[in-house]
Design a protein around this motif. Structure first.
Motif, PDB file in Angstrom:
ATOM      1  N   ARG A  39       0.828  -1.207   0.000  1.00 45.55           N
ATOM      2  CA  ARG A  39       0.000   0.000   0.000  1.00 45.55           C
ATOM      3  C   ARG A  39       0.867   1.264   0.000  1.00 45.55           C
ATOM      4  N   VAL A  40       1.997   1.186  -0.697  1.00 37.17           N
ATOM      5  CA  VAL A  40       2.888   2.339  -0.749  1.00 37.17           C
ATOM      6  C   VAL A  40       2.238   3.508  -1.487  1.00 37.17           C
ATOM      7  N   LEU A  41       1.313   3.217  -2.396  1.00 33.76           N
ATOM      8  CA  LEU A  41       0.588   4.266  -3.116  1.00 33.76           C
ATOM      9  C   LEU A  41      -0.814   4.488  -2.561  1.00 33.76           C
ATOM     10  N   GLY A  42      -1.129   3.838  -1.456  1.00 34.43           N
ATOM     11  CA  GLY A  42      -2.428   4.028  -0.815  1.00 34.43           C
ATOM     12  C   GLY A  42      -3.587   3.622  -1.718  1.00 34.43           C
ATOM     13  N   GLU A  43      -4.620   4.446  -1.721  1.00 32.93           N
ATOM     14  CA  GLU A  43      -5.817   4.145  -2.514  1.00 32.93           C
ATOM     15  C   GLU A  43      -5.614   4.393  -4.003  1.00 32.93           C
ATOM     16  N   HIS A  44      -4.509   5.022  -4.369  1.00 33.83           N
ATOM     17  CA  HIS A  44      -4.282   5.308  -5.785  1.00 33.83           C
ATOM     18  C   HIS A  44      -4.052   4.036  -6.591  1.00 33.83           C
ATOM     19  N   LEU A  45      -3.619   2.955  -5.930  1.00 33.37           N
ATOM     20  CA  LEU A  45      -3.430   1.675  -6.615  1.00 33.37           C
ATOM     21  C   LEU A  45      -4.025   0.572  -5.750  1.00 33.37           C
ATOM     22  N   ASP A  46      -5.337   0.421  -5.832  1.00 33.97           N
ATOM     23  CA  ASP A  46      -5.983  -0.675  -5.104  1.00 33.97           C
ATOM     24  C   ASP A  46      -5.962  -1.928  -5.974  1.00 33.97           C
ATOM     25  N   TRP A  47      -6.543  -3.015  -5.471  1.00 32.20           N
ATOM     26  CA  TRP A  47      -6.470  -4.288  -6.192  1.00 32.20           C
ATOM     27  C   TRP A  47      -7.286  -4.258  -7.480  1.00 32.20           C
ATOM     28  N   VAL A  48      -8.352  -3.475  -7.521  1.00 33.86           N
ATOM     29  CA  VAL A  48      -9.146  -3.375  -8.746  1.00 33.86           C
ATOM     30  C   VAL A  48      -8.325  -2.725  -9.850  1.00 33.86           C
TER      31      VAL A  48
END
Length: 403
Positions: free
Chosen positions: A354-363
Motif C-alpha cells: 500500500r505504498v501508493l495508498g488508494e491510488h493503486l488498489d487491487w481493482v
C-alpha cells in the motif's frame, strides 16, 4: 513436446534472450504505469461527486483584508434578499469556497472517546457553510440532518461530515451526536456531529475522496467570514446573466468587487488542469514504447539472421514453413511471458505494501495488469510477424549455404 523443445532452445540462448526479456520487462512496466494512471482517473471520474453542480453559480466577495475586515450579519441578509429578487435565482447560500475552486481548509480532527482516552488525529478538509448550503448543492444526507435553527445557542459548534470521516473517527458507531475536537484550527473547540453525507469531492471528478466536514457558519458570530456566495439558478441560465447579477451586487454593496463564475466553467478548468499530467505521461509512454518496439524488432531480426543455418537444418529434415513460422512467434511469446511474470512479481508489491495508498488498489492493479499483458503480447506478436515470415520463406539449400 513442442513446449519442452521451446524451453530448451530458449535456455540454450539465455544470454542472448536476456536482453530481449529485459526490453519486454521495461515495456511492460511502462504500459502498466500508464494503464494504472489512466484507470485510476477513470475510477475517480466514475465515483459520485456528492453534490449537484448543474445550474450553479459562484460569486467570490472581495472585501479587503480577510484577517481584519468582518462582514456584518445585516449585509449577509441584504445580499440574500437582494439576490433572491432576481428572477433567475432560485436559492442563495454562503460558503468558504465554491466547488471546483481547488481550495478547502486543511486540518486535523480528533474524536472524543468519552472514556478519557485520546483518539488518533485524523487528517481532514473542511468548509464553513450556512443553513441553506445543502439545498443549493443538492447534498444527500444518509444520517441525521443539516444545519438549522435547532443549532442556535448550542454550546458546541455543529458539523455535518462525510461517511468516510465518520468511519475514520467513529468506527463501529453512529457518528450523529458524537463530538470531535478541531484543535489546530479553533483552539480545541468542541464540534458536535448533527448529520452525515455520503460524500463530497469539492475539487472535482478527478480528485481523490478525502475526509470532509462542513461546519456551521453563522454570520457575525465568528472571527472569520464565508466569502463565497452560491446561487442556484434556473435551468438554461446563460452567461448574459452575469451582467445583471453584477449590477444587483453593486446596488447592494457598491464598494466591493465581485468575481462571478458558473461552476460549469470552473469544472471545465479543473478537468483541463487535472488531465494534463495524464496526457504528458501518455505521450512520453507512447514514445518510449515505439522505441522499445523498434529495438525489439531489430533484435528479433538479428536473432533470426543468426539462426539461418539452424532454420535450414530444420527445413532439410522435414519442418514445414508453417512450423518454422509458429516456432519463431511462440519463442517470442515465451520470452514475453517470462518478462510479464517477473514484472508482475515486482509490481504486486505496490498494492501489497500500500505504498501508493488508494491510488493503486487491487481493482486498478488487476485491470492495469490485464491491459498491460494484452498490449505486450500484441506488441510481441507484431514484432515477431515479419521475422517469422522471413524465416519461414528460407529454402533449405539457401539456409545451409549461408555464411
Amino acid at each position: 513436446m513442442m513446449f519442452r523443445h521451446l524451453l530448451k532452445l530458449t535456455w540454450k540462448r539465455k544470454s542472448r534472450n536476456l536482453m530481449l526479456s529485459l526490453e519486454i520487462l521495461i515495456a511492460f512496466a511502462i504500459v502498466f504505469g500508464v494503464a494504472a494512471f489512466g484507470l485510476r482517473y477513470w475510477q475517480l471520474y466514475s465515483m459520485p461527486l456528492g453534490f449537484d453542480g448543474r445550474d450553479l453559480w459562484a460569486v467570490r466577495l472581495q472585501v479587503g483584508d480577510e484577517e481584519k475586515t468582518r462582514i456584518p450579519h445585516e449585509v449577509y441578509d441584504s445580499l440574500r434578499r437582494g439576490l433572491l429578487e432576481l428572477p433567475e435565482v432560485r436559492d442563495v447560500a454562503f460558503i468558504s469556497f465554491e466547488p471546483y475552486a481547488g481550495a478547502t481548509i486543511g486540518t486535523q480532527l480528533q474524536g472524543k472517546t468519552g472514556a478519557g482516552e485520546r483518539a488518533p488525529l485524523v487528517n481532514a478538509e473542511l468548509l464553513e457553510a450556512d443553513d441553506r448550503t445543502a439545498g443549493v448543492l443538492g447534498l444527500k444526507l444518509t444520517e441525521g440532518r443539516w444545519f438549522s435553527e435547532l443549532d442556535n445557542g448550542s454550546a458546541q459548534r455543529s458539523a455535518v461530515i462525510n461517511r468516510r470521516l465518520a468511519e475514520a473517527m467513529f468506527p463501529g458507531r453512529s457518528a450523529v451526536g458524537q463530538v470531535f475536537i478541531d484543535g489546530p484550527g479553533y483552539a480545541n473547540t468542541p464540534v458536535r456531529v448533527v448529520g452525515v453525507v455520503d460524500g463530497y469531492r469539492a475539487k472535482g471528478e478527478l480528485a481523490a475522496p478525502v475526509n470532509f466536514a462542513f461546519t456551521r457558519f453563522e454570520a457575525g458570530k465568528h472571527s472569520w467570514d464565508a466569502r463565497t456566495v452560491l446561487l442556484k439558478v434556473a435551468p438554461g441560465t446563460e452567461r448574459g446573466f452575469e451582467k445583471r447579477l453584477n449590477a444587483r451586487l453593486k446596488a447592494i454593496q457598491n464598494t466591493w468587487t465581485y468575481q462571478i463564475t458558473p461552476t460549469s466553467a470552473l469544472r471545465a478548468t479543473a478537468l483541463r488542469e487535472q488531465t494534463v499530467p495524464l496526457i504528458v505521461v501518455a505521450v512520453i509512454a507512447v514514445f518510449m514504447l515505439v522505441m522499445v518496439a523498434f529495438g525489439l524488432f531489430g533484435a528479433l531480426w538479428q536473432n533470426t539472421t543468426q539462426r539461418i543455418p539452424e532454420i535450414g537444418l530444420r527445413r532439410a529434415i522435414g519442418a514445414s514453413a508453417g512450423q518454422i513460422y509458429r516456432q519463431v512467434v511462440a519463442e517470442q511469446f515465451l520470452l514475453s511471458s517470462v518478462a510479464i511474470v517477473l514484472g508482475l512479481a515486482l509490481l504486486v508489491q505496490l498494492p501489497l505494501t500500500r505504498v501508493l495508498g488508494e491510488h493503486l488498489d487491487w481493482v486498478v492493479f488487476g485491470e492495469a495488469a490485464l491491459l498491460s499483458m494484452a498490449v505486450i503480447y500484441l506488441l510481441s506478436l507484431l514484432c515477431a510477424l515479419y521475422p517469422g515470415w522471413r524465416a519461414s520463406r528460407l529454402s533449405p539449400t539457401e539456409a545451409l549455404h549461408h555464411e
